[in-house]
Design a protein around this motif. Sequence first.
Motif, PDB file in Angstrom:
ATOM      1  N   UNK A  23     -27.334  25.645   3.289  1.00  9.02           N
ATOM      2  CA  UNK A  23     -27.264  25.444   4.742  1.00  9.02           C
ATOM      3  C   UNK A  23     -28.593  25.759   5.398  1.00  9.02           C
ATOM      4  N   UNK A  24     -29.221  26.846   4.973  1.00 10.19           N
ATOM      5  CA  UNK A  24     -30.485  27.250   5.582  1.00 10.19           C
ATOM      6  C   UNK A  24     -31.607  26.297   5.163  1.00 10.19           C
ATOM      7  N   UNK A  32     -25.925  32.154  10.609  1.00  9.28           N
ATOM      8  CA  UNK A  32     -26.173  33.064  11.725  1.00  9.28           C
ATOM      9  C   UNK A  32     -26.215  34.476  11.197  1.00  9.28           C
ATOM     10  N   UNK A  33     -27.233  35.210  11.522  1.00  7.63           N
ATOM     11  CA  UNK A  33     -27.308  36.612  11.139  1.00  7.63           C
ATOM     12  C   UNK A  33     -27.245  37.456  12.396  1.00  7.63           C
ATOM     13  N   UNK A  34     -26.231  38.285  12.503  1.00  7.65           N
ATOM     14  CA  UNK A  34     -26.112  39.200  13.640  1.00  7.65           C
ATOM     15  C   UNK A  34     -27.030  40.380  13.423  1.00  7.65           C
ATOM     16  N   UNK A  35     -27.475  41.024  14.488  1.00  4.93           N
ATOM     17  CA  UNK A  35     -28.313  42.206  14.302  1.00  4.93           C
ATOM     18  C   UNK A  35     -27.572  43.296  13.553  1.00  4.93           C
ATOM     19  N   UNK A  36     -28.283  44.018  12.707  1.00  5.88           N
ATOM     20  CA  UNK A  36     -27.674  45.108  11.955  1.00  5.88           C
ATOM     21  C   UNK A  36     -27.658  46.356  12.833  1.00  5.88           C
ATOM     22  N   UNK A  47     -22.133  32.371  18.084  1.00  5.84           N
ATOM     23  CA  UNK A  47     -21.940  31.558  16.892  1.00  5.84           C
ATOM     24  C   UNK A  47     -23.202  30.764  16.597  1.00  5.84           C
ATOM     25  N   UNK A  48     -23.331  30.293  15.358  1.00  8.76           N
ATOM     26  CA  UNK A  48     -24.460  29.425  15.047  1.00  8.76           C
ATOM     27  C   UNK A  48     -24.449  28.203  15.967  1.00  8.76           C
ATOM     28  N   UNK A  49     -25.616  27.653  16.234  1.00 12.79           N
ATOM     29  CA  UNK A  49     -25.674  26.412  16.997  1.00 12.79           C
ATOM     30  C   UNK A  49     -25.467  25.244  16.051  1.00 12.79           C
ATOM     31  N   UNK A 124     -22.652  34.481   9.310  1.00 12.95           N
ATOM     32  CA  UNK A 124     -21.570  33.501   9.326  1.00 12.95           C
ATOM     33  C   UNK A 124     -22.155  32.117   9.084  1.00 12.95           C
ATOM     34  N   UNK A 125     -21.447  31.350   8.302  1.00 15.44           N
ATOM     35  CA  UNK A 125     -21.881  30.007   7.961  1.00 15.44           C
ATOM     36  C   UNK A 125     -20.648  29.112   7.960  1.00 15.44           C
ATOM     37  N   UNK A 126     -20.789  27.903   8.456  1.00 14.82           N
ATOM     38  CA  UNK A 126     -19.712  26.923   8.369  1.00 14.82           C
ATOM     39  C   UNK A 126     -20.323  25.575   8.061  1.00 14.82           C
ATOM     40  N   UNK A 127     -19.689  24.853   7.153  1.00 13.38           N
ATOM     41  CA  UNK A 127     -20.145  23.520   6.793  1.00 13.38           C
ATOM     42  C   UNK A 127     -18.919  22.718   6.391  1.00 13.38           C
ATOM     43  N   UNK A 128     -18.486  21.835   7.273  1.00  8.34           N
ATOM     44  CA  UNK A 128     -17.287  21.054   7.002  1.00  8.34           C
ATOM     45  C   UNK A 128     -16.078  21.956   6.889  1.00  8.34           C
TER      46      UNK A 128
END
Length: 195
Positions: A23-24, A32-36, A47-49, A124-128
Amino acid sequence: MIDRRSLIRNSSAAGFGALALAAVAGGTDLAYAAPSTAEHHGQQAGFPTGLSHVERKHLEIFDELDFDVFSHAKWDRLGESHARNIRVHWPDGHYTDGIDKHIADLAALFVWAPDTRIVQHKFRLANGQLTAVTGEMLGTFTKPMPDGKGGWIQPTGKSYVLPMATVGIWNKRNTMDEEYLFWDNQTFFAQIGLG
C-alpha cells in the motif's frame, strides 16, 4: 498483481508486512500512522485519505469493535463486525471457526484480566476487502487463570502492554469472513509473570 488473500494465508506476519508495504510503496495513501502517545482511549487523529466508502466503513467498524465491543466485552454485538462462520487465526498458529467459538475465546481473556482493553490504533490500512490494523492491548493479571487441566494459575498482579495487529478479510455485508490475530506470546507471558 499480488494475490493478497493467498499471501496472508500462507505467510502470516510476512503477509501482513507485504500488504502494508504494498500500500505504501504503491503510491497510495491507504496507510495511516497515528502519533505514538499514551492511551488514546479510542481517540484517533483521523483516517487515511483516499479511502473508498467501503474501506472507510470497514475501518470505522473495526474501531468500534476494538474500542467499544471488545474493550467492554459486549459479545452480543460481535456480529456487527464478524460473520457467523468467521475463521479466526490465532498467534500460536491454531484457528477456530464460527462466531460462538470466537466469543468464548475472547471472553476467556477477561476471566483472568477483566480490565483487558485495546486503547489505540497506531497504524491502519485498507485496500478493497482487506484491512490491517495495529494497536495496543492492555490488561492486568488480577484473577485466577484456568490452566487448561482443570486447575488455576494464581494471579501475579502484573500488567501487560502488548503490541498487536489484526488483518481482516471482509465480505459484502461489511463483516469479516476471516481474521488474523498477531502478537508475541512469549512477550505476553513474560509481562504477566508466566514466561
